[in-house]
Design a protein around this motif. Structure first.
Motif, PDB file in Angstrom:
ATOM      1  N   TYR A 247      68.444 107.001  41.390  1.00  0.00           N
ATOM      2  CA  TYR A 247      69.761 106.386  41.244  1.00  0.00           C
ATOM      3  C   TYR A 247      70.816 107.424  40.864  1.00  0.00           C
ATOM      4  O   TYR A 247      71.970 107.350  41.293  1.00  0.00           O
TER       5      TYR A 247
ATOM      6  N   ASN B 295      70.150 102.730  48.672  1.00  0.00           N
ATOM      7  CA  ASN B 295      69.216 102.732  47.543  1.00  0.00           C
ATOM      8  C   ASN B 295      68.267 101.540  47.562  1.00  0.00           C
ATOM      9  O   ASN B 295      67.609 101.245  46.565  1.00  0.00           O
ATOM     10  N   SER B 296      68.178 100.848  48.709  1.00  0.00           N
ATOM     11  CA  SER B 296      67.281  99.696  48.815  1.00  0.00           C
ATOM     12  C   SER B 296      65.812 100.047  48.581  1.00  0.00           C
ATOM     13  O   SER B 296      65.108  99.299  47.890  1.00  0.00           O
TER      14      SER B 296
ATOM     15  N   THR C  11      65.095 100.344  44.865  1.00  0.00           N
ATOM     16  CA  THR C  11      65.347  99.071  44.189  1.00  0.00           C
ATOM     17  C   THR C  11      64.219  98.081  44.474  1.00  0.00           C
ATOM     18  O   THR C  11      63.733  97.391  43.564  1.00  0.00           O
TER      19      THR C  11
ATOM     20  N   PRO D 113      66.956  90.495  42.310  1.00  0.00           N
ATOM     21  CA  PRO D 113      67.661  91.642  41.716  1.00  0.00           C
ATOM     22  C   PRO D 113      68.499  91.271  40.502  1.00  0.00           C
ATOM     23  O   PRO D 113      68.712  92.100  39.619  1.00  0.00           O
TER      24      PRO D 113
ATOM     25  N   THR E 248      69.970 103.648  36.048  1.00  0.00           N
ATOM     26  CA  THR E 248      69.223 102.545  36.656  1.00  0.00           C
ATOM     27  C   THR E 248      70.060 101.272  36.697  1.00  0.00           C
ATOM     28  O   THR E 248      70.113 100.578  37.726  1.00  0.00           O
TER      29      THR E 248
ATOM     30  N   ILE F 253      71.176  99.382  40.184  1.00  0.00           N
ATOM     31  CA  ILE F 253      70.845  97.988  40.512  1.00  0.00           C
ATOM     32  C   ILE F 253      72.121  97.211  40.837  1.00  0.00           C
ATOM     33  O   ILE F 253      72.171  96.428  41.798  1.00  0.00           O
TER      34      ILE F 253
ATOM     35  N   TYR G  80      73.285  98.158  44.237  1.00  0.00           N
ATOM     36  CA  TYR G  80      72.452  97.502  45.256  1.00  0.00           C
ATOM     37  C   TYR G  80      72.930  96.067  45.482  1.00  0.00           C
ATOM     38  O   TYR G  80      73.047  95.601  46.627  1.00  0.00           O
TER      39      TYR G  80
END
Length: 415
Positions: free
Chosen positions: A102, A113-114, A117, A129, A302, A306, A309
């Motif tokens: 990340y 960034n899938s 994640t 998520p 992080t 998230i 994402y």
């Protein structure tokens, strides 16, 4: 590399430290690649976690650090080629890889960034998520609060102020931390005596830019060397989602290791202040208008990743019940994000409805909430209120073209 790997095993088994060090530093690290990194990541993690107090782990820690970095940088490739093997790694390894991945994605907003994640969701045993975001928020609150109040933490800025009375606004000098410059501000404009302490991003100071652009080859100039060191850390790009853990302690008001801890998400380079503590004029009267503030900051990669994402995939996440788990700060940050992925305005309105339900129910006072929204079709008004007759919630969207109300079963009971 399989021969070198077996040689490393033998050196470790017979405790030949010099051979172990030679294998790692001279034979393995120079030839680490995205195709063999998982092999040595597993070996080094197994060694470090199973070691006893008599073992020398310095060189093994070096190897695992190199492996974690390389895995994070190549997570998209590894998730595609070696996904099953990645999913078998320990939770500690995945958590560390995610944090580093990340961090690297933060400097490249076009990166996907899938993979990391989805791997992190598998590790944390959730398919939502929003649940993972809430879990990360709670984890950070617990971990960082313990760190900021420990003897190992030192403030990023200590700011002394005086003559704080009446209406005022003051800013600190820019200070460099977390890859960019920040400014701390304090003000009181309200008649109720509320005093706000906030942070915001700042431009690079003019004197620092002049030093960096200087053609003088004065390598002994400590100021220029410091500026070059800061620039080498890399700039956080504009329109990036940042989550910052802050701890604000005031010498005159707080006892030892006391203060206010906040977790705030914001958009990089927005220059909008983010409140980290609130005081009253009565507090300042107790100190005769003089205070000294210690500020501690830490960037939470992080949590930032998230939330990014969710923003990039919002178009297919907006109508899930998990939206209601977001805090007000998280939701507002999403709405301000330049790269929020929505197809049309109604997706944002539906998400707002779902998010409002738990916030209405948990308010203890309000039985409804109403928003005004100006869209492409003109001014409209969105209302959310409890429907006691049906045990659910009603949503009404009114505009110049008329009014329509709708109820959806998924909104009832699940939240």
């Amino acid at each position: 590399m399989s021969t070198v790997q077996r040689l490393l095993w033998l050196a470790d088994f017979f405790k030949v430290d010099s051979l172990t060090e030679h294998c790692i530093k001279s034979l393995i690290i120079p030839k680490l690649s995205k195709d063999n990194v998982i092999d040595f990541l597993e070996d080094s993690y197994t060694k470090v976690t199973a070691a006893n107090s008599s073992d020398s782990l310095e060189v093994w820690n070096l190897l695992i650090d190199q492996c974690l970095d390389l895995t994070a940088k190549n997570i998209q490739y590894l998730a595609r080629i070696n996904k099953e093997r990645l999913m078998k790694q320990s939770a500690d390894v995945i958590e560390e890889v995610a944090d580093r991945a990340y961090k690297s994605f933060m400097t490249n907003m076009s990166a996907d960034n899938s993979p990391i994640t989805e791997l992190l969701m598998h590790t944390r045993n959730t398919s939502c998520p929003f649940e993972m975001l809430e879990g990360e928020r709670k984890r950070v609150l617990e971990k960082e609060k313990a760190y900021f109040t420990s003897e190992h933490a030192s403030p990023n800025l200590t700011w002394s102020l005086s003559r704080l009375s009446g209406s005022f606004y003051k800013e600190s000098e820019p200070f460099f931390v977390l890859g960019c410059y920040w400014v701390l501000s304090i003000w009181n404009y309200k008649e109720d005596g509320t005093v706000f302490i906030a942070i915001k991003q700042s431009k690079t100071p003019k004197e620092v830019e002049e030093l960096l652009n200087s053609t003088l080859k004065d390598t002994m100039n400590p100021a220029k060397k410091a500026a070059e060191g800061e620039a080498a850390q890399g700039k956080i790009p504009n329109h990036c989602i940042l989550t910052v853990a802050t701890f604000a302690s005031i010498h005159e008001l707080d006892k030892d290791n006391e203060g206010i801890f906040q977790l705030a998400s914001l958009i990089s380079a927005s220059k909008v202040p983010t409140t980290i503590r609130i005081l009253t004029m009565q507090d300042l009267e107790r100190t005769n208008g003089q205070i000294t503030i210690d500020i501690y900051l830490k960037l939470e990669y992080t949590h930032s990743g998230i939330l990014t994402y969710i923003s990039k995939n919002f178009s297919w996440l907006y109508n899930t019940p998990g939206v209601g788990l977001m805090t007000r700060n998280q939701f507002l940050t999403l709405l301000k994000h330049k790269y929020l992925n929505v197809k049309w305005e109604e997706e944002v309105l539906v998400a707002l409805c779902i998010w409002s339900i738990p916030n209405v129910n948990n308010s203890g006072e309000k039985q409804g909430v109403r928003y005004e929204y100006k869209g492409l079709a003109g001014q409209c008004e969105l209302g959310v209120h409890t429907d006691e007759q049906f045990g659910g919630h009603n949503f009404e969207l009114s505009s110049a073209e008329g009014q329509r109300g709708f109820q959806t079963a998924i909104f009832r009971g699940d939240l």
